[in-house]
Scaffold this motif. Structure first.
Motif, short mmCIF file in Angstrom:
data_model
loop_
_atom_site.label_atom_id
_atom_site.label_comp_id
_atom_site.label_asym_id
_atom_site.label_seq_id
_atom_site.Cartn_x
_atom_site.Cartn_y
_atom_site.Cartn_z
N ILE A 46 -14.94 6.40 -0.82
CA ILE A 46 -14.04 5.59 -0.24
C ILE A 46 -13.36 4.99 -1.42
N LEU A 104 -9.69 -1.24 6.79
CA LEU A 104 -9.38 -1.77 5.56
C LEU A 104 -7.79 -1.76 5.19
N GLU A 105 -7.16 -0.84 5.75
CA GLU A 105 -5.61 -0.79 5.65
C GLU A 105 -5.27 -2.12 6.51
N LEU A 122 0.84 -1.49 0.19
CA LEU A 122 -0.05 0.05 -0.03
C LEU A 122 0.93 1.17 0.20
N HIS A 179 -10.73 7.39 -2.59
CA HIS A 179 -9.80 7.38 -1.35
C HIS A 179 -8.65 6.40 -1.28
N MET A 180 -9.36 5.15 -1.25
CA MET A 180 -8.55 4.10 -1.11
C MET A 180 -7.82 3.58 -2.24
N HIS A 233 0.74 4.40 2.03
CA HIS A 233 0.51 4.88 2.95
C HIS A 233 0.36 6.41 2.93
N TRP A 235 -4.31 4.82 -1.92
CA TRP A 235 -3.51 3.98 -1.26
C TRP A 235 -2.92 2.72 -2.32
N TRP A 262 -5.00 8.23 10.06
CA TRP A 262 -6.69 8.22 10.04
C TRP A 262 -7.09 9.31 11.26
N GLY A 270 -11.40 3.37 6.78
CA GLY A 270 -10.10 3.13 6.36
C GLY A 270 -9.09 2.40 7.11
N SER A 320 -14.65 7.00 4.46
CA SER A 320 -13.43 6.51 4.43
C SER A 320 -12.49 6.44 5.64
N THR A 375 -10.22 0.97 -9.08
CA THR A 375 -11.10 0.95 -8.06
C THR A 375 -12.38 1.58 -8.64
#
Length: 222
Positions: free
Chosen positions: A123, A94-95, A3, A126-127, A5, A130, A9, A91, A87, A135
């Motif tokens: 989300i 999910l991370e 990921l 946003h993810m 980073h 990462w 958060w 988040g 998110s 997505t």
């Protein structure tokens, strides 16, 4: 999987909104997905019970939807439910789940929004920053925007428009059922996002990868 980073958060709601506005400039939502090259699709969902969040990522073959890998992660829910800031609630867990993932999915389908979001960074968007992978946001309820008449037949679609900007589509994934609200997250565009989601919805309203992730995330065993 690896990921990128991007930030901590533990932010206040106002700081979270400011961060969304900053990150939005990095989201790429006009790049077609190479659908012919897609072999693995991941469904992503989070369930919350008694202020505990459980994330599930289910990777399946495409086409075929044969399960390849399922990972779970659980942690205390760190952020209140605030529309538009999902998110920051989901988040962190999910991370943890993404860190466990061994497969390398070509596309991730999120139970949540992509750019069909008031600040254009739901989300999935946003993810996506990462993950640095394509997505797609697959919302079950409308967060923002409007759409016109939508026939009842499966495959029918209508542009989702907010403040003069087309931000996704209302897509009928099952005849005579409520539409899904599909939008690019990151490294995707609206037409290929909608086509992939429809292809991933052979039987149910929910795309199969998300349906499997939803079922897995909801199993809070002891």
């Amino acid at each position: 999987m690896r990921l990128q980073h991007r930030h901590p958060w533990d932010l206040s709601p106002s700081d979270a909104i400011a961060l969304q506005r900053k990150l939005r400039a990095e989201v790429i939502s006009d790049r077609p997905i190479d659908l012919g090259a897609v072999r693995l699709v991941a469904g992503v969902d989070v369930s919350v019970k008694n202020e505990e969040s459980q994330a599930a990522i289910v990777v399946v073959t495409y086409p075929g939807f044969l399960p390849v890998e399922t990972v779970l992660a659980r942690c205390p829910t760190p952020f209140p439910y605030i529309p538009g800031l999902l998110s920051f609630r989901e988040g962190p867990v999910l991370e943890e789940a993404f860190d466990k993932l061994k497969a390398e999915p070509d596309v991730f389908l999120f139970d949540g929004m992509g750019i069909a979001h008031p600040r254009r960074i739901g989300i999935a968007s946003h993810m996506g920053l990462w993950l640095d992978r394509p997505t797609i946001g697959c919302g079950k309820t409308l967060l923002c925007g409007r759409y016109g008449p939508l026939p009842d037949e499966k495959g029918s679609a209508a542009p989702l428009v907010d403040k003069g900007e087309t931000i996704g589509v209302a897509l009928r994934t099952r005849t005579a059922k409520n539409p899904m609200f599909i939008s690019p997250g990151h490294l995707a565009d609206i037409p290929t996002a909608a086509e992939l989601v429809l292809n991933c919805s052979p039987k149910y309203r929910l795309p199969e990868p998300i349906r499997l992730a939803h079922n897995a995330a909801g199993q809070f065993g002891q």
